[in-house]
Design an enzyme around this catalytic site. Structure first.
Site, mmCIF file in Angstrom:
data_model
loop_
_atom_site.group_PDB
_atom_site.id
_atom_site.type_symbol
_atom_site.label_atom_id
_atom_site.label_comp_id
_atom_site.label_asym_id
_atom_site.label_seq_id
_atom_site.Cartn_x
_atom_site.Cartn_y
_atom_site.Cartn_z
ATOM 1 N N ASP A 96 36.088 24.483 11.722
ATOM 2 C CA ASP A 96 34.849 24.226 10.977
ATOM 3 C C ASP A 96 34.577 22.735 11.069
ATOM 4 O OD1 ASP A 96 32.617 24.390 9.449
ATOM 5 O OD2 ASP A 96 33.610 25.031 7.616
ATOM 6 N N HIS A 204 34.305 27.813 0.939
ATOM 7 C CA HIS A 204 33.042 27.101 0.746
ATOM 8 C C HIS A 204 32.412 27.488 -0.593
ATOM 9 C CE1 HIS A 204 32.769 26.894 5.411
ATOM 10 N NE2 HIS A 204 33.583 25.980 4.916
ATOM 11 N N HIS A 401 41.701 16.400 0.829
ATOM 12 C CA HIS A 401 40.345 16.956 0.853
ATOM 13 C C HIS A 401 40.144 18.010 -0.217
ATOM 14 C CE1 HIS A 401 41.952 20.590 2.608
ATOM 15 N NE2 HIS A 401 40.771 21.075 2.915
ATOM 16 N N ALA A 403 42.486 20.935 -3.183
ATOM 17 C CA ALA A 403 43.737 21.289 -3.849
ATOM 18 C C ALA A 403 44.783 21.740 -2.839
ATOM 19 C CB ALA A 403 43.484 22.396 -4.876
ATOM 20 N N LYS A 477 29.917 31.617 -4.259
ATOM 21 C CA LYS A 477 30.915 31.758 -3.203
ATOM 22 C C LYS A 477 30.449 32.777 -2.175
ATOM 23 C CE LYS A 477 34.722 30.429 -3.402
ATOM 24 N NZ LYS A 477 35.408 29.225 -2.860
#
Length: 478
Positions: A96, A204, A401, A403, A477
């Site tokens: 990605d 995302h 970036h 958790a 989501k």
């Protein structure tokens, strides 16, 4: 042997493995002992393998949120020197390309938003397509696709998605130079034609968040952040185009390895010399992917602003706080062995965090240091941080970036039920909108590391400093 036993502890938050075997440089993990103890052994293996790449310099690094990925660990950082035969690896950037986070302020208080929480959640879910294969009302012709790949968020603003001031608060001011649409395949462009302005799936999100703690009043004020006010964060990337670019070039790199005389401990690290034709083509295509991701988030921003216009009689226009990318390879100046060198820095699941005074930062934030946006899970806090002095020597000015996953998606599906997660979060005041119970199970908060532990390690290791913490109240989501 436990993972922590494979490293020498340098400080409370730094662990180092000196080179052995084919390693060219040390492997360093910035982490607390407890987070390191819970990391997969695969992180160590992949970090060691990355340290074998041609042209790699100083050290390879893993951030506190690190977990295993494709070839490189997610949360991994490696810089290469083209003068030493340095290579570019599609797996070291990720599938990605330029996945990232941007955050907007709203000027609204929590009470104003919570009064219409259900309605706002429904409208955001309807306005911003999400999920696997999601498509948008934005359809691009072939020439428009090429313009987008060259122009990034700047192209999107010129096309009517947002305002010129947005570009001030983006890395590279919203346009990555050196993009080559002609090095992006027709298949990749076809996948993206109807996907601009979509979230996608996986981790995302589009979140409405409340600032629940400010740690640095001066920095927060400079960014327009106030305790008790509402922010909106958008986390997504280059969608199908980025995945196609990574897939095609990873395959081409693997096939070409013998012609370059390169042998690797893991074929997933497939790479090409930066100064080779294949390396040059991948860099051009990847930079197009970076522009695609920035344009994608810019279009989503416009959709979000339209929803807030519809829902609230007054707000501040939703200006940007900042945007960061965390799957990239960029040319940057760094000091190696006492000399300034132009390096190519791979950051896969890692965020750039330039220190105060860095010349590449816009004047509006240069004294502050680069803002850093680190997302939690949909049930935990996210954090806004800023770069600190000394980070150029620590991880090539990189930090976490997110958790970081503590279990795979398959493990999460076995342990959690989507409906149960949804109900539990709603009971806690977090409204989720998603088209997939499976996706909710995979993204259950329990599938992630403790974000506060990650942030303590980031700050303790001197990678960035805390500015503010936010908690979600709405999460859209895939």
């Amino acid at each position: 042997m436990a993972l922590i036993d494979k490293f020498k502890q340098i400080s409370e938050f730094e662990f180092r493995c000196n080179p052995f075997g084919e390693m060219r440089v040390p492997a360093v993990i910035y982490s607390s002992a407890s987070l390191l103890d819970d990391m997969e052994d695969k992180v160590f293996e992949q970090l060691v393998n990355t340290a074998c790449l041609p042209g790699v310099v100083r050290a390879v690094y893993a951030m506190p949120d690190a977990h295993s990925g494709y070839g490189f660990p997610i949360g991994g950082v490696a810089a290469v020197d083209p003068d030493l035969g340095g290579v570019i690896s599609a797996g070291g950037v990720g599938f990605d390309i330029a996945c990232g986070v941007r955050t907007l302020t709203t000027g609204l208080g929590a009470d104003e938003v919570l009064a219409v929480q259900d309605t706002l959640a429904d409208r955001l879910f309807a306005a911003v397509p999400s999920g696997v294969g999601s498509t948008s009302s934005v359809h691009l012709s072939e020439p428009e696709l090429d313009d987008m790949l060259s122009g990034g968020a700047a192209w999107a603003v010129n096309a009517g998605f947002g305002v010129r001031d947005d570009l001030i608060h983006l890395e590279e001011h919203g346009r990555m130079v050196g993009a080559r649409p002609d090095f992006v395949s027709g298949a990749a462009k076809k996948r993206q034609r109807n996907e601009m302005g979509t979230l996608g799936s996986g981790n995302h999100y589009l979140e409405v968040q409340v600032v629940d703690q400010v740690y640095d009043d001066e920095a927060a004020a400079a960014l327009g952040i106030r305790e008790g006010e509402v922010l909106v964060s958008i986390h997504c990337g280059s969608r199908g185009l980025g995945h196609q670019v990574a897939t095609e070039y990873s395959r081409a790199m693997r096939k070409a390895l013998p012609s370059f005389g390169i042998t690797l401990p893991d074929p997933e690290l497939a790479c090409a010399p930066i100064r080779s034709e294949l390396g040059r083509k991948y860099l051009g295509a990847m930079r197009g992917g970076i522009n695609c991701a920035m344009a994608n988030r810019q279009i989503i921003t416009q959709f979000v602003r339209q929803v807030f216009d519809m829902t609230f009689t007054a707000h501040n226009g939703l200006p940007l706080v900042y945007e960061v990318c965390h799957n990239t390879c960029r040319e940057e100046m760094h000091r190696v062995n006492g000399a300034e060198k132009q390096l190519f820095v791979h950051r896969k699941g890692a965020t750039r965090a330039f220190p105060p005074g860095h010349p590449e930062l816009d004047e509006s934030i240069r004294d502050l240091g680069q803002p850093v946006l680190i997302g939690g899970s949909m049930g935990s806090s996210s954090h806004i941080l800023a770069g600190v002095p000394g980070t150029m020597e620590r991880g090539f000015a990189s930090t976490s970036h997110g958790a970081g996953r503590s279990m795979s998606r398959a493990q999460a599906r076995k342990k959690f039920k989507g409906r149960d997660v949804l109900d539990s979060l709603k009971y806690g005041g977090i409204f989720i909108r998603s088209g997939s119970f499976r996706g909710i199970a995979e993204e259950a908060p329990g599938a992630y590391k403790d974000i506060d532990s990650v942030i303590r390690s980031v700050e303790g290791a001197g990678l960035a400093r805390r500015v503010a913490r936010v908690r979600p109240v709405i999460s859209v989501k895939g």
